[in-house]
Design a protein around this motif. Structure first.
Motif, PDB file in Angstrom:
ATOM      1  N   LEU A   5       0.761  -1.446  -0.131  1.00 27.27           N
ATOM      2  CA  LEU A   5       0.134  -0.135   0.020  1.00 27.27           C
ATOM      3  C   LEU A   5       0.980   1.304  -0.034  1.00 27.27           C
ATOM      4  O   LEU A   5       0.720   2.288  -0.703  1.00 27.27           O
ATOM      5  CB  LEU A   5      -0.937  -0.040   1.174  1.00 27.27           C
ATOM      6  CG  LEU A   5      -1.855   1.005   1.255  1.00 27.27           C
ATOM      7  CD1 LEU A   5      -3.066   1.141   0.042  1.00 27.27           C
ATOM      8  CD2 LEU A   5      -2.790   1.114   2.540  1.00 27.27           C
ATOM      9  N   ALA A   6       1.970   1.371   0.803  1.00 23.44           N
ATOM     10  CA  ALA A   6       2.876   2.371   0.900  1.00 23.44           C
ATOM     11  C   ALA A   6       3.379   2.522  -0.609  1.00 23.44           C
ATOM     12  O   ALA A   6       3.688   3.903  -0.873  1.00 23.44           O
ATOM     13  CB  ALA A   6       3.850   2.019   1.992  1.00 23.44           C
ATOM     14  N   ALA A   8       2.214   1.561  -3.493  1.00 24.91           N
ATOM     15  CA  ALA A   8       1.319   2.137  -4.235  1.00 24.91           C
ATOM     16  C   ALA A   8       0.939   3.462  -4.176  1.00 24.91           C
ATOM     17  O   ALA A   8       0.926   4.362  -5.251  1.00 24.91           O
ATOM     18  CB  ALA A   8       0.086   1.307  -4.284  1.00 24.91           C
ATOM     19  N   ILE A   9       1.105   4.122  -2.883  1.00 23.26           N
ATOM     20  CA  ILE A   9       0.729   5.633  -2.620  1.00 23.26           C
ATOM     21  C   ILE A   9       1.857   6.379  -3.139  1.00 23.26           C
ATOM     22  O   ILE A   9       1.662   7.411  -3.961  1.00 23.26           O
ATOM     23  CB  ILE A   9       0.396   5.703  -1.219  1.00 23.26           C
ATOM     24  CG1 ILE A   9      -0.797   5.181  -0.826  1.00 23.26           C
ATOM     25  CG2 ILE A   9       0.601   7.291  -0.990  1.00 23.26           C
ATOM     26  CD1 ILE A   9      -1.180   5.167   0.689  1.00 23.26           C
ATOM     27  N   GLY A  10       2.957   5.846  -3.068  1.00 23.31           N
ATOM     28  CA  GLY A  10       4.288   6.481  -3.386  1.00 23.31           C
ATOM     29  C   GLY A  10       4.259   6.569  -4.846  1.00 23.31           C
ATOM     30  O   GLY A  10       4.707   7.413  -5.467  1.00 23.31           O
ATOM     31  N   VAL A  11       3.873   5.485  -5.611  1.00 22.04           N
ATOM     32  CA  VAL A  11       4.124   5.450  -7.155  1.00 22.04           C
ATOM     33  C   VAL A  11       3.036   6.482  -7.741  1.00 22.04           C
ATOM     34  O   VAL A  11       3.216   7.092  -8.654  1.00 22.04           O
ATOM     35  CB  VAL A  11       3.838   3.904  -7.870  1.00 22.04           C
ATOM     36  CG1 VAL A  11       3.660   4.023  -9.137  1.00 22.04           C
ATOM     37  CG2 VAL A  11       5.142   3.197  -7.441  1.00 22.04           C
ATOM     38  N   LEU A  12       1.930   6.438  -7.194  1.00 24.37           N
ATOM     39  CA  LEU A  12       0.856   7.243  -7.760  1.00 24.37           C
ATOM     40  C   LEU A  12       1.092   8.701  -7.176  1.00 24.37           C
ATOM     41  O   LEU A  12       0.769   9.525  -8.262  1.00 24.37           O
ATOM     42  CB  LEU A  12      -0.535   7.049  -7.050  1.00 24.37           C
ATOM     43  CG  LEU A  12      -1.250   5.746  -7.517  1.00 24.37           C
ATOM     44  CD1 LEU A  12      -2.549   5.535  -6.697  1.00 24.37           C
ATOM     45  CD2 LEU A  12      -1.534   5.907  -8.888  1.00 24.37           C
ATOM     46  N   THR A  13       1.676   8.966  -6.107  1.00 27.71           N
ATOM     47  CA  THR A  13       2.136  10.386  -5.913  1.00 27.71           C
ATOM     48  C   THR A  13       3.092  10.851  -6.938  1.00 27.71           C
ATOM     49  O   THR A  13       3.097  11.935  -7.281  1.00 27.71           O
ATOM     50  CB  THR A  13       2.592  10.435  -4.340  1.00 27.71           C
ATOM     51  OG1 THR A  13       1.539  10.092  -3.562  1.00 27.71           O
ATOM     52  CG2 THR A  13       2.850  12.097  -3.946  1.00 27.71           C
ATOM     53  N   GLY A  14       4.331  10.200  -7.041  1.00 31.69           N
ATOM     54  CA  GLY A  14       5.547  10.405  -7.978  1.00 31.69           C
ATOM     55  C   GLY A  14       4.987  10.662  -9.328  1.00 31.69           C
ATOM     56  O   GLY A  14       5.263  11.599  -9.801  1.00 31.69           O
ATOM     57  N   SER A  15       4.019   9.578  -9.788  1.00 31.00           N
ATOM     58  CA  SER A  15       3.583   9.700 -11.190  1.00 31.00           C
ATOM     59  C   SER A  15       2.759  11.236 -11.378  1.00 31.00           C
ATOM     60  O   SER A  15       2.929  11.725 -12.401  1.00 31.00           O
ATOM     61  CB  SER A  15       2.961   8.437 -11.457  1.00 31.00           C
ATOM     62  OG  SER A  15       3.659   7.396 -11.267  1.00 31.00           O
ATOM     63  N   GLY A  16       1.950  11.249 -10.351  1.00 30.35           N
ATOM     64  CA  GLY A  16       1.064  12.530 -10.373  1.00 30.35           C
ATOM     65  C   GLY A  16       1.701  13.989 -10.368  1.00 30.35           C
ATOM     66  O   GLY A  16       1.803  14.947 -11.115  1.00 30.35           O
ATOM     67  N   VAL A  17       3.010  13.834  -9.410  1.00 29.45           N
ATOM     68  CA  VAL A  17       3.774  15.103  -9.478  1.00 29.45           C
ATOM     69  C   VAL A  17       4.492  15.120 -10.830  1.00 29.45           C
ATOM     70  O   VAL A  17       4.672  16.503 -11.368  1.00 29.45           O
ATOM     71  CB  VAL A  17       4.585  14.984  -8.323  1.00 29.45           C
ATOM     72  CG1 VAL A  17       5.687  16.107  -8.431  1.00 29.45           C
ATOM     73  CG2 VAL A  17       3.840  15.406  -7.004  1.00 29.45           C
ATOM     74  N   TRP A  18       5.167  14.237 -11.436  1.00 32.49           N
ATOM     75  CA  TRP A  18       5.825  14.124 -12.565  1.00 32.49           C
ATOM     76  C   TRP A  18       4.822  14.689 -13.657  1.00 32.49           C
ATOM     77  O   TRP A  18       5.154  15.478 -14.568  1.00 32.49           O
ATOM     78  CB  TRP A  18       6.142  12.943 -12.817  1.00 32.49           C
ATOM     79  CG  TRP A  18       7.054  12.906 -14.214  1.00 32.49           C
ATOM     80  CD1 TRP A  18       8.353  13.488 -14.146  1.00 32.49           C
ATOM     81  CD2 TRP A  18       6.889  12.447 -15.634  1.00 32.49           C
ATOM     82  NE1 TRP A  18       8.785  13.338 -15.644  1.00 32.49           N
ATOM     83  CE2 TRP A  18       7.859  12.557 -16.295  1.00 32.49           C
ATOM     84  CE3 TRP A  18       5.440  11.898 -15.930  1.00 32.49           C
ATOM     85  CZ2 TRP A  18       7.830  12.348 -17.755  1.00 32.49           C
ATOM     86  CZ3 TRP A  18       5.539  11.477 -17.525  1.00 32.49           C
ATOM     87  CH2 TRP A  18       6.506  11.688 -17.903  1.00 32.49           C
ATOM     88  N   LEU A  19       3.713  14.307 -13.773  1.00 36.10           N
ATOM     89  CA  LEU A  19       2.524  14.603 -14.815  1.00 36.10           C
ATOM     90  C   LEU A  19       2.050  16.179 -14.463  1.00 36.10           C
ATOM     91  O   LEU A  19       1.706  16.842 -15.349  1.00 36.10           O
ATOM     92  CB  LEU A  19       1.457  13.652 -14.868  1.00 36.10           C
ATOM     93  CG  LEU A  19       1.682  12.429 -15.612  1.00 36.10           C
ATOM     94  CD1 LEU A  19       0.370  11.601 -15.310  1.00 36.10           C
ATOM     95  CD2 LEU A  19       1.925  12.586 -16.912  1.00 36.10           C
TER      96      LEU A  19
END
Length: 121
Positions: A5-6, A8-19
């Motif tokens: 879960l951590a 998944a949250i990190g990957v979603l956050t990182g991808s969101g900031v990159w986008l």
């Protein structure tokens, strides 16, 4: 389970900031969506200490009425509200994107044409 879960949250956050840092408005909208998904997962994961399973969501006869035996409903309600608000925000941003692209002729966030955009005759 906590590690997955951590991550998944990190990957979603990182991808969101990159986008969010991309020059096109559609990528910015997708970045905001990914960030909202990450926040939803984070809020939802805070509802249980240690991601405990087999806890009743509602009061059951025969189960003690202390909070150690039940799931916290507040993060679930907050997550549901955040999903509805995120959907409305995405729909509004897509309408603004279409209007902006129609008026300016480009979808760059600064309003200038990129190198990969060709002039239309």
């Amino acid at each position: 389970m906590e590690l997955i879960l951590a991550l998944a949250i990190g990957v979603l956050t990182g991808s969101g900031v990159w986008l969010l840092l991309r020059p096109r408005t559609f990528q910015v909208i997708m970045g905001l969506s990914l960030l909202s998904y990450a926040v939803n997962l984070f809020i939802f994961s805070m509802g249980r200490l240690g991601l405990a399973i087999d806890k009743e969501p509602v009061l059951q006869p025969g189960v003690p009425t202390d909070l150690a035996h039940y799931a916290d409903p507040m993060p679930q309600a907050l997550t549901l509200t955040a999903i509805v608000i995120g959907f409305a925000m995405t729909a509004l941003f897509l309408v603004v994107l279409l209007a902006s692209r129609g008026m300016a002729g480009t979808d760059h966030v600064d309003g200038t044409k990129g190198k990969d955009v060709q002039e239309m005759p």
